[in-house]
Design an enzyme around this catalytic site. Structure first.
Site, PDB file in Angstrom:
ATOM      1  N   GLY A   2       0.821  -1.197   0.000  1.00 27.47           N
ATOM      2  CA  GLY A   2       0.000   0.000   0.000  1.00 27.47           C
ATOM      3  C   GLY A   2       0.863   1.258   0.000  1.00 27.47           C
ATOM      4  CB  SER A   3       0.116   4.702   1.089  1.00 26.91           C
ATOM      5  OG  SER A   3      -0.922   4.888   0.156  1.00 26.91           O
ATOM      6  CB  THR A   4       4.047   1.367   3.858  1.00 32.26           C
ATOM      7  OG1 THR A   4       3.919   0.125   3.150  1.00 32.26           O
ATOM      8  CG2 THR A   4       2.959   1.469   4.928  1.00 32.26           C
ATOM      9  CG  ASP A  51      -2.935   5.828   2.618  1.00 34.69           C
ATOM     10  OD1 ASP A  51      -3.253   4.674   2.348  1.00 34.69           O
ATOM     11  OD2 ASP A  51      -2.343   6.585   1.825  1.00 34.69           O
TER      12      ASP A  51
END
Length: 640
Positions: free
Chosen positions: A329-331, A640
């Site tokens: 994901g956004s990590t 998020d």
């Protein structure tokens, strides 16, 4: 007519008699010669062999199983140790009717149906003609009752045995692992490695976790005892003894109190957490929830329990932190930002106007941002703070998949970290060549767009993500992560350190590291996606929230957790290091099917960091309201 009397030829008869006597005497002498030759062969030429055989009837060589080494945490708290208990054992070769014997024994000592089932299974699996336990850990009363009736049970005896114990139960179970009975496959492996002789008399071997990885250190060296036995095979006296050498002890980097705090913070939720000391690569906490009780496996787990563990929908036997593979994901965005800066595709000042979606040139398909209507003007710093998807769609398009894949290999994505546990997943660091090899299909530009926000073909283990976070905290210094800190010799008590191994340093521009680190700090400040979790923190923390899809959402539809089965909802992720100016801990957190990372993973990370840096007690965190509902309030501002 006159009769003639035939005269006997006395000389001839005498000669014939002498010949027969000589032949008989020679035959007798020949027989005596054969007997004498056999006597010489047995008593002179093969004296040593038959003497040994005779002694073997009188002397028995008994292996002495060594104490298995201890496993302790960094503060000396025991995670695995041994204890001695008495076991009722039956030697099947010395018992006529097994069932009748067991029935008679059950009149003296309680033998449960599960004990009978285990005995039958062990009998089927037995690799040698040896005594098999029918009951373990006898009480003093049970020992006394059997001793008074022992004469009734030839082939049955009580022996003292070493048992393994995991005093913390499910806590850190995926780290410690467990031992189990040696099976034919283990025997083959031991024989291939020329270790079989050192396992004479041993019944157990490490199966998973550190028990398996450090088997050679933990097992020790088997001793030997020469015992004189009587005609019934019972020991009379000890003739000589070579003592065993205990296995070495393992001291871990793991902090069991931190581990306990982290597991408590999960409550009853599924997920994983890995915390690393950035300065050494030592693993401070390693959580996979739910866990299992390794004590169940020592005596041989019964089939119903084993079936329950393997069929349970929460899959407690799966090591989520090591072998689980998830989209980041956004990590993934901090690593994408570094790629854009280092490869010259972005400058700190470069900004885009975000309308809330990205469209490929000549294509009507919209890749939506999490925020309808978009974020307006977004530069790189702000793209990380607010987690702008559109910015990273565009960046991924500009970089291209092969450039992304090559760059990400530097952080260990798509490769094992080298952690000292078996079963580590490789993950997928996709490229054109990978897709062609895997699916026999060409790579499309559309495949690249999702990679920019950590979706699509991109999957990794939480161990990889935590290690990559430690690399950012270290500004490029890459360590090999490891659980074991020191190995203590059982004989000399000397300690052998497992030194921190710096594998390489990523030679990036200092200003690029600084930009990404500043943005990750501001993620947890007002206006950032993680600010709610760290609103009143007394230290600065660098972090990044993330949410990864489990199922794809069709074009034109919005994600609505209320309409999706719980196990198909998004995973919540968060990566962090703290304190930001002098990192002492770096971690990655994943909560399965929990929704937004800022609402559900970041608070869990906060409680763990608070405990480690400040010593604050931890209480389990209740799951946040489902994203998208009115009750979720500010938590629903972004996914998020």
């Amino acid at each position: 007519m006159p009769q003639f009397i035939e005269l006997k030829n006395l000389e001839g008869e005498l000669a014939e008699f002498r010949r027969r006597t000589a032949f008989a005497a020679g035959f007798v002498l020949l027989l005596f010669g054969v007997l004498f030759g056999r006597f010489v062969y047995l008593q002179v030429m093969n004296h040593e062999y038959y003497y040994t055989q005779a002694e073997a009837n009188r002397i028995s060589l008994v292996p002495i199983v060594p104490n298995r080494g201890l496993i302790v945490d960094r503060n000396g708290i025991v995670l695995a140790h041994n204890f001695t208990a008495y076991t009722l054992e039956i030697n099947p070769t010395q018992v006529g009717d097994l069932e009748a014997t067991i029935d008679a024994l059950s009149q003296l000592i309680e033998i449960a149906p599960k004990d009978r089932r285990r005995f039958k299974r062990l009998l089927d699996e037995s690799r040698q003609l040896a005594a098999i336990p029918i009951r373990t850990r006898l009480s003093e009363d049970e020992i006394a009752r059997f001793a008074a009736n022992r004469y009734r049970f030839p082939g049955v005896d009580i022996n003292a045995r070493l048992f393994r114990r995991y005093p913390n139960g499910t806590l850190a179970s995926h780290v410690v692992g467990y031992i189990g009975r040696i099976n034919p496959k283990d025997m083959e492996t031991l024989e291939e490695n020329s270790l079989l002789s050192n396992y004479r008399g041993s019944e157990h071997i490490g199966k998973t976790g550190l028990e398996q990885m450090y088997e050679r250190e933990l097992h020790g060296t088997t001793g030997l005892e020469q015992v004189e036995v009587d005609s019934g095979g019972r020991a009379v006296r000890t003739l000589s003894r070579t003592p065993p050498v205990s296995g070495n002890n393992l001291q871990l980097h793991l902090d069991l109190r931190l581990q306990e705090a982290a597991e408590a913070a999960f409550g009853n939720r599924r997920g994983a957490l890995v915390a690393i000391d950035p300065a050494t690569g030592g693993v401070l906490a390693f959580v996979s929830k739910p866990g299992f009780d390794p004590n169940l496996f020592i005596d041989g787990i019964d089939p119903p329990t084993w079936n329950e563990l393997n069929t349970h929908p929460d899959r407690p036997m799966v090591n989520r932190a090591l072998s689980g593979q998830y989209p980041p994901g956004s990590t993934y965005k901090p690593f994408m930002a570094l790629a854009g800066l280092e490869l010259g595709k972005r400058t700190p000042q470069y900004s885009i106007s975000d309308p809330g979606f990205f469209t490929l040139p000549g294509n009507s398909h919209h890749y939506r941002d999490w925020k309808p209507g978009g974020h307006g003007s977004v530069d790189m710093h702000r793209s990380l703070v607010i987690s702008c998807d559109t910015y990273y769609y565009q960046l991924a398009f500009d970089l291209g998949i092969d450039a992304i894949s090559t760059f990400m290999r530097q952080f260990g994505f798509g490769a094992r970290t080298g952690l000292d546990l078996e079963g580590e997943a490789i993950g997928i660091n996709p490229s054109q060549e990978w897709k062609q090899r895997r699916f026999r299909q060409k790579w499309y530009v559309g495949d690249t767009i999702s990679i920019g926000i950590g979706q699509g073909y991109n999957v990794m283990s939480l161990m990889q993500l935590a290690n990559a976070t430690a690399i950012i905290a270290n500004k490029g210094v890459v360590y090999r992560p490891h659980l074991v800190d020191q190995i203590q010799d059982a004989t000399t008590r000397e300690r052998r350190a497992v030194h921190a191994e710096a594998l390489r340093t990523l030679d990036f521009k200092p200003e690029n590291w600084a930009l990404v680190q500043r943005a990750m700090v501001d993620v947890n400040m007002p206006g950032g996606t993680g600010h709610r979790a760290f609103a009143d923190a007394t230290y600065r923390v660098g972090g990044k929230t993330g949410t990864s899809q489990v199922i794809a959402i069709k074009q034109g539809q919005r994600y609505d957790a209320k309409r999706i089965d719980e196990r198909h909802r998004d995973h919540a992720l968060y990566i962090a290091y703290a304190p930001a100016d002098n990192p002492k801990i770096a971690l990655a957190v994943l909560v399965e099917n929990a929704g937004g990372g800022g609402a559900n993973a970041a608070p869990l990370a906060r409680t763990v960091i608070d405990f480690y840096l400040l010593g604050r007690p931890i209480k389990p965190i209740d799951a946040e309201p489902i994203p998208g509902t009115a009750a979720a309030g500010e938590a629903n501002a972004e996914r998020d």
